[in-house]
Design an enzyme around this catalytic site. Structure first.
Site, mmCIF file in Angstrom:
data_model
loop_
_atom_site.group_PDB
_atom_site.id
_atom_site.type_symbol
_atom_site.label_atom_id
_atom_site.label_comp_id
_atom_site.label_asym_id
_atom_site.label_seq_id
_atom_site.Cartn_x
_atom_site.Cartn_y
_atom_site.Cartn_z
ATOM 1 N N ASP A 27 40.325 41.418 27.005
ATOM 2 C CA ASP A 27 41.282 41.055 25.954
ATOM 3 C C ASP A 27 41.807 42.304 25.236
ATOM 4 O O ASP A 27 41.081 43.286 25.101
ATOM 5 C CB ASP A 27 40.573 40.131 24.947
ATOM 6 C CG ASP A 27 41.572 39.396 24.065
ATOM 7 O OD1 ASP A 27 42.783 39.363 24.401
ATOM 8 O OD2 ASP A 27 41.146 38.857 23.030
ATOM 9 N N HIS A 44 49.511 45.222 29.826
ATOM 10 C CA HIS A 44 48.913 44.574 31.000
ATOM 11 C C HIS A 44 48.833 45.568 32.165
ATOM 12 O O HIS A 44 47.853 45.606 32.900
ATOM 13 C CB HIS A 44 49.727 43.343 31.400
ATOM 14 C CG HIS A 44 49.684 42.252 30.365
ATOM 15 N ND1 HIS A 44 48.498 41.802 29.816
ATOM 16 C CD2 HIS A 44 50.663 41.520 29.776
ATOM 17 C CE1 HIS A 44 48.754 40.848 28.931
ATOM 18 N NE2 HIS A 44 50.054 40.661 28.888
ATOM 19 N N LEU A 138 29.903 45.333 46.224
ATOM 20 C CA LEU A 138 30.255 44.566 45.021
ATOM 21 C C LEU A 138 31.169 43.391 45.370
ATOM 22 O O LEU A 138 32.133 43.547 46.112
ATOM 23 C CB LEU A 138 30.992 45.495 44.037
ATOM 24 C CG LEU A 138 31.589 44.808 42.801
ATOM 25 C CD1 LEU A 138 30.484 44.418 41.819
ATOM 26 C CD2 LEU A 138 32.618 45.699 42.122
HETATM 27 C C1 FPP Z 1 44.460 39.384 27.554
HETATM 28 O O1 FPP Z 1 45.048 40.290 26.674
HETATM 29 C C2 FPP Z 1 44.763 39.795 28.917
HETATM 30 C C3 FPP Z 1 45.354 39.018 29.848
HETATM 31 C C4 FPP Z 1 45.789 37.642 29.595
HETATM 32 C C5 FPP Z 1 45.645 39.571 31.184
HETATM 33 C C6 FPP Z 1 44.484 40.240 31.794
HETATM 34 C C7 FPP Z 1 44.900 41.102 32.908
HETATM 35 C C8 FPP Z 1 44.531 42.407 33.042
HETATM 36 C C9 FPP Z 1 43.609 43.105 32.140
HETATM 37 C C10 FPP Z 1 44.954 43.221 34.173
HETATM 38 C C11 FPP Z 1 44.443 42.587 35.409
HETATM 39 C C12 FPP Z 1 44.328 43.514 36.441
HETATM 40 C C13 FPP Z 1 44.189 43.183 37.715
HETATM 41 C C14 FPP Z 1 43.685 44.201 38.601
HETATM 42 C C15 FPP Z 1 44.524 41.880 38.287
HETATM 43 P P1 FPP Z 1 46.120 39.761 25.626
HETATM 44 O O2 FPP Z 1 47.455 39.869 26.253
HETATM 45 O O3 FPP Z 1 45.751 38.402 25.178
HETATM 46 O O4 FPP Z 1 45.964 40.817 24.490
HETATM 47 P P2 FPP Z 1 46.156 40.556 22.933
HETATM 48 O O5 FPP Z 1 44.994 39.714 22.491
HETATM 49 O O6 FPP Z 1 46.110 41.932 22.373
HETATM 50 O O7 FPP Z 1 47.487 39.908 22.757
#
Ligand code: FPP
Length: 249
Positions: A27, A44, A138
């Site tokens: 997150d 992201h 893994l």
């Molecule tokens: C939450 O942060 C994150 C997500 C919904 C997307 C997660 C994806 C990644 C970390 C990258 C994935 C990588 C691969 C390799 C597939 P948020 O957008 O809710 O953050 P915020 O709480 O700051 O708004």
């Protein structure tokens, strides 16, 4: 697995048990970008770099399973442009890193309802799942279009259908049998859950599987989550006394 002494690049040593299965709620991508005046999509994308770092660290430590919450069933509520960005991340990651994952014997899996994902996302992950299926290192598990309540309901319906068809009796339905109807049937329950980004909630993630899991929260936003901090989480886990509801030994 017990490792007596481990040191990372910073020369930091720790002692303790390495969790076999680590689940992560990644997150804070959006806030990371906003803090820099960048669009959320930039956060992201930066999140991919953190995934690469943590996968490498997990391989080094001998973690067996790493389950990453990549896209939840609730994430569809976000603006379409953001959903499109997130759903392109798996293929960007796999396009760039599949050779390295192969070299490190990493096996890719998914949990979640991947049928509802765009074709390009599904194709990329299915290709990686197939390409890595004989790897014995893994197990890197992407939760994609995953929601725990949906998973549990789906399992209940499948069990009911199997009972109706005479494939299963009510008496046979115990915790172990139920677990076999979940997306995570092939994996042990997570030993450690890490959530970055400062929130302290489960967000519909692995509700059944986390029953006895140790939790570790950090305020670091996912793109800032470092190898060093990952080791700190492992070190902390190694000091915990897991009792599973029993008495301490
Ligand atoms: C939450 O942060 C994150 C997500 C919904 C997307 C997660 C994806 C990644 C970390 C990258 C994935 C990588 C691969 C390799 C597939 P948020 O957008 O809710 O953050 P915020 O709480 O700051 O708004």
């Amino acid at each position: 697995m017990k490792i007596p002494l481990y040191h990372n690049e910073s020369g930091h040593f720790f002692e303790g048990n390495v969790p076999e299965h680590i689940a992560i709620i990644m997150d804070g991508n959006g806030r990371w970008a906003q803090k820099r005046g960048l669009p959320r999509a930039a956060g992201h994308k930066e999140g991919i770099s953190a995934v690469v770092k943590i996968v490498k660290a997990a391989v080094k430590c001998g973690v067996k399973v790493l389950t990453l919450y990549t896209f939840s069933t609730e994430n569809w509520k976000r603006p379409k442009a953001e959903v499109d960005t997130i759903l392109k991340l798996p293929q960007e990651f796999l396009h760039a890193y599949l050779p390295e994952l192969m070299a490190n014997h990493v096996r890719i899996h998914t949990i979640g309802d991947i049928e509802r994902l765009p074709f390009h996302t599904r194709k990329a992950v299915q290709f990686a799942v197939e390409r890595t299926r004989h790897n014995t290192g893994l197990q890197l598990n992407f939760a994609l279009n995953y929601g725990s309540r949906h998973e549990i309901l789906h399992a209940v319906k499948e069990i009911a259908a199997d009972i109706k068809q005479g494939k299963l009796t009510l008496d046979q339905v115990d915790e172990q049998k139920f677990s076999q109807y979940l997306y995570t049937a092939d994996f042990p329950d997570p030993d450690l859950l890490i959530r970055t980004g400062g929130e302290k909630r489960l967000s519909n993630y692995l509700l059944w599987q986390l029953a006895y899991t140790e939790f570790w929260f950090t305020d670091s936003l996912w793109p800032d989550f470092s190898e060093e901090e990952f080791y700190r989480a492992l070190e902390d886990y190694g000091q915990r006394n897991r009792r599973y509801g029993g008495l301490s030994g």
